[in-house]
Design a protein around this motif. Structure first.
Motif, PDB file in Angstrom:
ATOM      1  N   TRP A  76       1.082  -1.000   0.086  1.00  0.00           N
ATOM      2  CA  TRP A  76       0.283  -0.178  -0.259  1.00  0.00           C
ATOM      3  C   TRP A  76       0.778   1.285   0.006  1.00  0.00           C
ATOM      4  CZ3 TRP A  76      -4.335  -1.421  -1.466  1.00  0.00           C
ATOM      5  CH2 TRP A  76      -5.648  -0.730  -0.619  1.00  0.00           C
ATOM      6  N   LYS A  77       2.271   1.337  -0.420  1.00  0.00           N
ATOM      7  CA  LYS A  77       3.018   2.661  -1.161  1.00  0.00           C
ATOM      8  C   LYS A  77       3.290   2.334  -2.085  1.00  0.00           C
ATOM      9  CE  LYS A  77       4.086   4.379   3.052  1.00  0.00           C
ATOM     10  NZ  LYS A  77       4.508   5.577   3.982  1.00  0.00           N
ATOM     11  N   THR A  78       3.516   3.239  -2.854  1.00  0.00           N
ATOM     12  CA  THR A  78       4.316   3.368  -4.214  1.00  0.00           C
ATOM     13  C   THR A  78       5.708   3.915  -3.969  1.00  0.00           C
ATOM     14  OG1 THR A  78       2.673   5.952  -5.073  1.00  0.00           O
ATOM     15  CG2 THR A  78       1.844   3.635  -5.013  1.00  0.00           C
ATOM     16  N   GLY A  79       6.414   5.488  -3.218  1.00  0.00           N
ATOM     17  CA  GLY A  79       7.133   5.828  -3.430  1.00  0.00           C
ATOM     18  C   GLY A  79       6.479   7.197  -3.832  1.00  0.00           C
ATOM     19  N   ASP A  80       5.713   7.822  -3.810  1.00  0.00           N
ATOM     20  CA  ASP A  80       5.327   9.099  -4.894  1.00  0.00           C
ATOM     21  C   ASP A  80       4.354   9.441  -3.360  1.00  0.00           C
ATOM     22  OD1 ASP A  80       4.673  10.211  -7.950  1.00  0.00           O
ATOM     23  OD2 ASP A  80       2.799  10.029  -6.645  1.00  0.00           O
ATOM     24  N   ALA A  81       4.855  10.756  -3.675  1.00  0.00           N
ATOM     25  CA  ALA A  81       4.122  11.172  -2.266  1.00  0.00           C
ATOM     26  C   ALA A  81       2.230  11.087  -2.443  1.00  0.00           C
ATOM     27  CB  ALA A  81       4.449  12.331  -1.691  1.00  0.00           C
ATOM     28  N   THR A  82       2.315  11.244  -4.064  1.00  0.00           N
ATOM     29  CA  THR A  82       0.658  12.118  -3.929  1.00  0.00           C
ATOM     30  C   THR A  82      -0.262  10.377  -4.338  1.00  0.00           C
ATOM     31  OG1 THR A  82       1.157  14.522  -5.618  1.00  0.00           O
ATOM     32  CG2 THR A  82      -0.804  13.242  -5.760  1.00  0.00           C
ATOM     33  N   LYS A  83       0.424   9.550  -4.906  1.00  0.00           N
ATOM     34  CA  LYS A  83      -0.382   8.109  -4.683  1.00  0.00           C
ATOM     35  C   LYS A  83      -0.182   7.786  -3.496  1.00  0.00           C
ATOM     36  CE  LYS A  83       0.651   7.461  -9.558  1.00  0.00           C
ATOM     37  NZ  LYS A  83       1.905   6.532 -10.322  1.00  0.00           N
ATOM     38  N   ASP A  84       0.806   7.623  -2.926  1.00  0.00           N
ATOM     39  CA  ASP A  84       0.601   7.412  -1.565  1.00  0.00           C
ATOM     40  C   ASP A  84      -0.262   7.933  -0.479  1.00  0.00           C
ATOM     41  OD1 ASP A  84       2.719   5.507  -1.765  1.00  0.00           O
ATOM     42  OD2 ASP A  84       4.262   6.428  -0.949  1.00  0.00           O
ATOM     43  N   ALA A  85      -0.707   9.478  -0.805  1.00  0.00           N
ATOM     44  CA  ALA A  85      -1.489   9.998  -0.164  1.00  0.00           C
ATOM     45  C   ALA A  85      -2.509   9.657   0.190  1.00  0.00           C
ATOM     46  CB  ALA A  85      -1.458  11.753  -0.026  1.00  0.00           C
ATOM     47  N   VAL A  86      -3.173   9.071  -1.955  1.00  0.00           N
ATOM     48  CA  VAL A  86      -4.377   9.007  -1.666  1.00  0.00           C
ATOM     49  C   VAL A  86      -4.951   7.422  -1.332  1.00  0.00           C
ATOM     50  CG1 VAL A  86      -5.739   7.195  -4.038  1.00  0.00           C
ATOM     51  CG2 VAL A  86      -4.420   9.984  -4.112  1.00  0.00           C
ATOM     52  N   LEU A  87      -4.063   6.699  -1.632  1.00  0.00           N
ATOM     53  CA  LEU A  87      -3.730   5.214  -0.729  1.00  0.00           C
ATOM     54  C   LEU A  87      -3.830   5.483   1.175  1.00  0.00           C
ATOM     55  CD1 LEU A  87      -1.343   3.315  -2.755  1.00  0.00           C
ATOM     56  CD2 LEU A  87      -3.506   3.089  -3.054  1.00  0.00           C
ATOM     57  N   ALA A  88      -3.485   6.192   1.192  1.00  0.00           N
ATOM     58  CA  ALA A  88      -3.842   6.469   2.658  1.00  0.00           C
ATOM     59  C   ALA A  88      -4.727   6.924   3.052  1.00  0.00           C
ATOM     60  CB  ALA A  88      -2.871   7.177   3.217  1.00  0.00           C
ATOM     61  N   ASP A  89      -5.888   8.120   2.844  1.00  0.00           N
ATOM     62  CA  ASP A  89      -7.227   8.065   2.740  1.00  0.00           C
ATOM     63  C   ASP A  89      -8.262   7.165   2.735  1.00  0.00           C
ATOM     64  OD1 ASP A  89      -6.556  10.362   4.548  1.00  0.00           O
ATOM     65  OD2 ASP A  89      -6.694  11.006   2.686  1.00  0.00           O
ATOM     66  N   ALA A  90      -8.007   5.887   1.572  1.00  0.00           N
ATOM     67  CA  ALA A  90      -8.541   4.978   0.790  1.00  0.00           C
ATOM     68  C   ALA A  90      -8.564   3.975   1.910  1.00  0.00           C
ATOM     69  CB  ALA A  90      -7.692   4.310  -0.285  1.00  0.00           C
ATOM     70  N   SER A  91      -7.836   3.827   2.911  1.00  0.00           N
ATOM     71  CA  SER A  91      -7.583   2.859   3.576  1.00  0.00           C
ATOM     72  C   SER A  91      -8.069   3.152   5.220  1.00  0.00           C
ATOM     73  CB  SER A  91      -6.331   2.156   4.083  1.00  0.00           C
ATOM     74  OG  SER A  91      -5.415   3.605   4.814  1.00  0.00           O
ATOM     75  N   ARG A  92      -7.808   4.752   5.170  1.00  0.00           N
ATOM     76  CA  ARG A  92      -8.850   5.272   6.831  1.00  0.00           C
ATOM     77  C   ARG A  92     -10.346   4.779   6.212  1.00  0.00           C
ATOM     78  NH1 ARG A  92      -4.501   9.389   5.762  1.00  0.00           N
ATOM     79  NH2 ARG A  92      -3.139   9.261   7.270  1.00  0.00           N
ATOM     80  N   ARG A  93     -10.327   5.607   4.634  1.00  0.00           N
ATOM     81  CA  ARG A  93     -12.046   4.946   4.341  1.00  0.00           C
ATOM     82  C   ARG A  93     -12.028   3.293   3.934  1.00  0.00           C
ATOM     83  NH1 ARG A  93     -13.447   1.714   0.032  1.00  0.00           N
ATOM     84  NH2 ARG A  93     -12.345   3.150  -1.199  1.00  0.00           N
TER      85      ARG A  93
END
Length: 218
Positions: A76-93
Protein backbone atom coordinates in the motif's frame (compact mmCIF):
# COMPACT_ATOMS: atom_id res chain seq x y z
CA UNK A 1 -21.09 -6.65 -9.38
CA UNK A 2 -21.23 -2.96 -8.98
CA UNK A 3 -21.80 -1.54 -5.56
CA UNK A 4 -24.87 0.42 -6.31
CA UNK A 5 -27.77 -1.04 -4.49
CA UNK A 6 -26.46 -3.38 -1.76
CA UNK A 7 -28.81 -6.36 -1.82
CA UNK A 8 -28.29 -7.10 1.84
CA UNK A 9 -30.95 -9.65 2.50
CA UNK A 10 -29.60 -11.89 -0.21
CA UNK A 11 -26.04 -11.34 0.86
CA UNK A 12 -26.80 -12.22 4.47
CA UNK A 13 -28.55 -15.38 3.39
CA UNK A 14 -25.95 -16.42 0.87
CA UNK A 15 -22.65 -15.59 2.52
CA UNK A 16 -20.99 -14.26 5.57
CA UNK A 17 -18.71 -12.29 3.33
CA UNK A 18 -21.33 -9.64 3.44
CA UNK A 19 -18.73 -7.29 4.78
CA UNK A 20 -18.11 -4.65 2.39
CA UNK A 21 -16.04 -2.05 3.62
CA UNK A 22 -17.62 -0.75 1.96
CA UNK A 23 -19.09 -0.34 -0.12
CA UNK A 24 -14.74 -1.72 1.22
CA UNK A 25 -16.63 0.70 0.30
CA UNK A 26 -19.68 2.66 -0.05
CA UNK A 27 -19.07 5.03 -2.89
CA UNK A 28 -21.19 4.37 -5.88
CA UNK A 29 -22.40 1.82 -3.40
CA UNK A 30 -21.75 -1.60 -4.66
CA UNK A 31 -24.21 -4.32 -5.25
CA UNK A 32 -21.94 -6.92 -3.88
CA UNK A 33 -21.34 -6.30 -0.27
CA UNK A 34 -19.06 -9.19 0.40
CA UNK A 35 -15.41 -8.59 1.01
CA UNK A 36 -12.99 -10.43 -1.19
CA UNK A 37 -10.23 -12.81 -0.72
CA UNK A 38 -6.85 -11.74 -1.92
CA UNK A 39 -3.87 -13.27 -3.55
CA UNK A 40 -0.48 -12.65 -2.11
CA UNK A 41 1.54 -10.44 -4.42
CA UNK A 42 4.59 -10.50 -2.21
CA UNK A 43 4.06 -7.03 -0.81
CA UNK A 44 4.74 -5.85 2.70
CA UNK A 45 1.74 -6.07 5.00
CA UNK A 46 0.61 -2.96 6.77
CA UNK A 47 -2.46 -2.85 8.97
CA UNK A 48 -2.37 0.82 9.83
CA UNK A 49 -2.95 3.77 7.54
CA UNK A 50 0.02 6.11 7.00
CA UNK A 51 -0.12 9.30 9.02
CA UNK A 52 -1.02 12.59 7.37
CA UNK A 53 1.82 14.80 6.20
CA UNK A 54 2.77 17.96 8.02
CA UNK A 55 1.45 20.01 5.09
CA UNK A 56 -1.98 18.46 5.48
CA UNK A 57 -4.34 20.63 7.52
CA UNK A 58 -7.07 18.02 7.97
CA UNK A 59 -7.77 16.85 11.50
CA UNK A 60 -8.49 13.23 10.68
CA UNK A 61 -10.67 11.39 13.20
CA UNK A 62 -9.06 8.60 15.20
CA UNK A 63 -10.56 5.26 14.21
CA UNK A 64 -9.89 2.17 16.32
CA UNK A 65 -11.36 -1.11 15.15
CA UNK A 66 -12.44 -3.80 17.63
CA UNK A 67 -9.80 -6.39 18.46
CA UNK A 68 -11.53 -9.05 16.36
CA UNK A 69 -11.56 -6.95 13.17
CA UNK A 70 -8.37 -6.53 11.15
CA UNK A 71 -7.66 -4.92 7.79
CA UNK A 72 -4.32 -5.76 6.22
CA UNK A 73 -2.98 -3.54 3.41
CA UNK A 74 -0.34 -5.16 1.21
CA UNK A 75 2.00 -3.07 -0.98
CA UNK A 76 0.00 0.00 0.00
CA UNK A 77 2.94 2.34 -0.76
CA UNK A 78 4.37 3.46 -4.07
CA UNK A 79 7.09 5.92 -3.06
CA UNK A 80 5.20 8.73 -4.81
CA UNK A 81 3.95 11.25 -2.24
CA UNK A 82 0.66 12.06 -3.98
CA UNK A 83 -0.23 8.47 -4.77
CA UNK A 84 0.65 7.41 -1.24
CA UNK A 85 -1.65 10.14 0.12
CA UNK A 86 -4.48 8.69 -2.00
CA UNK A 87 -3.76 5.19 -0.70
CA UNK A 88 -3.57 6.42 2.89
CA UNK A 89 -7.01 8.03 2.80
CA UNK A 90 -8.45 5.07 0.90
CA UNK A 91 -7.28 2.74 3.67
CA UNK A 92 -8.73 5.09 6.27
CA UNK A 93 -12.01 5.04 4.36
CA UNK A 94 -12.06 1.24 4.52
CA UNK A 95 -11.38 1.33 8.27
CA UNK A 96 -14.05 4.02 8.71
CA UNK A 97 -16.72 1.88 7.07
CA UNK A 98 -15.85 -1.16 9.18
CA UNK A 99 -15.81 1.03 12.28
CA UNK A 100 -19.31 2.31 11.54
CA UNK A 101 -20.53 -1.25 10.99
CA UNK A 102 -19.08 -2.54 14.25
CA UNK A 103 -20.43 0.49 16.12
CA UNK A 104 -23.85 0.03 14.53
CA UNK A 105 -24.04 3.67 13.49
CA UNK A 106 -25.03 4.48 9.90
CA UNK A 107 -24.75 8.20 10.66
CA UNK A 108 -21.24 8.12 12.11
CA UNK A 109 -19.47 11.34 11.12
CA UNK A 110 -16.34 9.39 10.19
CA UNK A 111 -18.10 8.22 7.03
CA UNK A 112 -18.62 11.78 5.83
CA UNK A 113 -14.94 12.45 6.35
CA UNK A 114 -13.82 9.90 3.76
CA UNK A 115 -16.88 9.52 1.52
CA UNK A 116 -18.84 12.07 -0.48
CA UNK A 117 -21.86 12.22 -2.77
CA UNK A 118 -23.37 8.94 -3.91
CA UNK A 119 -20.55 7.02 -2.28
CA UNK A 120 -21.49 8.45 1.11
CA UNK A 121 -25.16 7.62 0.59
CA UNK A 122 -24.22 4.06 -0.37
CA UNK A 123 -21.93 3.62 2.62
CA UNK A 124 -24.59 4.84 5.06
CA UNK A 125 -27.19 2.54 3.50
CA UNK A 126 -24.79 -0.38 3.70
CA UNK A 127 -24.14 0.18 7.39
CA UNK A 128 -27.88 0.54 8.00
CA UNK A 129 -28.43 -2.88 6.45
CA UNK A 130 -26.16 -4.37 9.09
CA UNK A 131 -27.87 -2.42 11.85
CA UNK A 132 -31.37 -3.43 10.73
CA UNK A 133 -30.32 -7.09 10.48
CA UNK A 134 -28.69 -6.88 13.94
CA UNK A 135 -25.39 -7.97 12.43
CA UNK A 136 -21.78 -6.86 12.75
CA UNK A 137 -18.52 -8.23 11.37
CA UNK A 138 -15.42 -10.07 12.52
CA UNK A 139 -12.20 -11.46 11.09
CA UNK A 140 -9.47 -10.32 8.73
CA UNK A 141 -9.66 -8.79 5.26
CA UNK A 142 -6.63 -8.36 3.02
CA UNK A 143 -6.35 -5.58 0.47
CA UNK A 144 -3.77 -5.94 -2.27
CA UNK A 145 -2.74 -5.02 -5.82
CA UNK A 146 -3.53 -1.31 -5.53
CA UNK A 147 -3.25 0.72 -8.72
CA UNK A 148 -3.42 4.51 -8.46
CA UNK A 149 -3.73 7.07 -11.23
CA UNK A 150 -3.71 10.77 -10.34
CA UNK A 151 -5.15 11.94 -13.65
CA UNK A 152 -5.76 15.61 -12.77
CA UNK A 153 -5.14 17.99 -9.90
CA UNK A 154 -7.15 16.74 -6.93
CA UNK A 155 -8.62 13.79 -8.87
CA UNK A 156 -7.55 10.16 -8.88
CA UNK A 157 -8.71 6.65 -9.60
CA UNK A 158 -7.81 3.65 -7.48
CA UNK A 159 -8.43 -0.04 -8.09
CA UNK A 160 -7.49 -2.82 -5.71
CA UNK A 161 -8.32 -6.38 -4.74
CA UNK A 162 -9.50 -7.80 -1.45
CA UNK A 163 -9.66 -11.26 0.09
CA UNK A 164 -12.59 -11.81 2.46
CA UNK A 165 -12.18 -15.51 3.06
CA UNK A 166 -11.32 -14.85 6.70
CA UNK A 167 -13.93 -12.13 7.27
CA UNK A 168 -17.41 -13.00 8.46
CA UNK A 169 -20.78 -11.56 9.35
CA UNK A 170 -21.38 -11.76 13.10
CA UNK A 171 -24.60 -11.77 15.08
CA UNK A 172 -24.54 -8.60 17.15
CA UNK A 173 -26.28 -10.19 20.15
CA UNK A 174 -24.72 -13.64 20.34
CA UNK A 175 -21.36 -12.85 18.78
CA UNK A 176 -21.66 -15.95 16.59
CA UNK A 177 -19.83 -15.71 13.25
CA UNK A 178 -21.31 -17.09 10.02
CA UNK A 179 -18.37 -18.94 8.50
CA UNK A 180 -18.48 -19.99 4.85
CA UNK A 181 -16.02 -21.83 2.57
CA UNK A 182 -13.43 -19.86 0.62
CA UNK A 183 -14.18 -19.71 -3.13
CA UNK A 184 -13.37 -17.38 -6.01
CA UNK A 185 -16.27 -15.28 -4.75
CA UNK A 186 -14.15 -14.51 -1.69
CA UNK A 187 -12.06 -12.26 -3.93
CA UNK A 188 -13.20 -8.82 -5.06
CA UNK A 189 -11.98 -6.19 -7.44
CA UNK A 190 -12.77 -2.60 -6.40
CA UNK A 191 -12.75 0.39 -8.73
CA UNK A 192 -12.99 3.82 -7.11
CA UNK A 193 -12.70 7.50 -7.93
CA UNK A 194 -11.43 9.99 -5.35
CA UNK A 195 -11.44 13.76 -5.09
CA UNK A 196 -9.27 15.85 -2.80
CA UNK A 197 -11.25 18.08 -0.45
CA UNK A 198 -10.31 21.64 0.45
CA UNK A 199 -8.96 20.21 3.72
CA UNK A 200 -6.59 17.91 1.87
CA UNK A 201 -8.53 14.67 2.36
CA UNK A 202 -8.86 12.28 -0.57
CA UNK A 203 -12.56 11.40 -0.39
CA UNK A 204 -14.10 8.49 -2.27
CA UNK A 205 -16.82 9.77 -4.61
CA UNK A 206 -17.49 6.59 -6.62
CA UNK A 207 -17.01 2.96 -5.63
CA UNK A 208 -17.80 -0.19 -7.63
CA UNK A 209 -16.89 -3.80 -6.89
CA UNK A 210 -16.93 -7.10 -8.74
CA UNK A 211 -16.76 -10.43 -6.98
CA UNK A 212 -14.66 -13.25 -8.39
CA UNK A 213 -12.84 -11.09 -10.94
CA UNK A 214 -9.89 -13.01 -12.44
CA UNK A 215 -7.58 -10.04 -11.75
CA UNK A 216 -7.81 -10.89 -8.07
CA UNK A 217 -8.36 -14.62 -7.85
CA UNK A 218 -5.38 -17.00 -7.40
Amino acid sequence: MKRRSLPVAAAFAATAALLLTACGGGGDSSKDSDKIAGADDGGTKTSASPSASAADSAQRPKVTLPGDVTNVFESWKTGDATKDAVLADASRRIDALDYAITQGNADDSVLGFYYKGDALVGASQWVKEFVDAKKSMTGETRFFKPRVDVYAKGKATLSYCSFEGKAYVKDRKTGTADKTPVTNKSYLLYSTRLEKSDKGVWQTAVLNSERGNSACTP
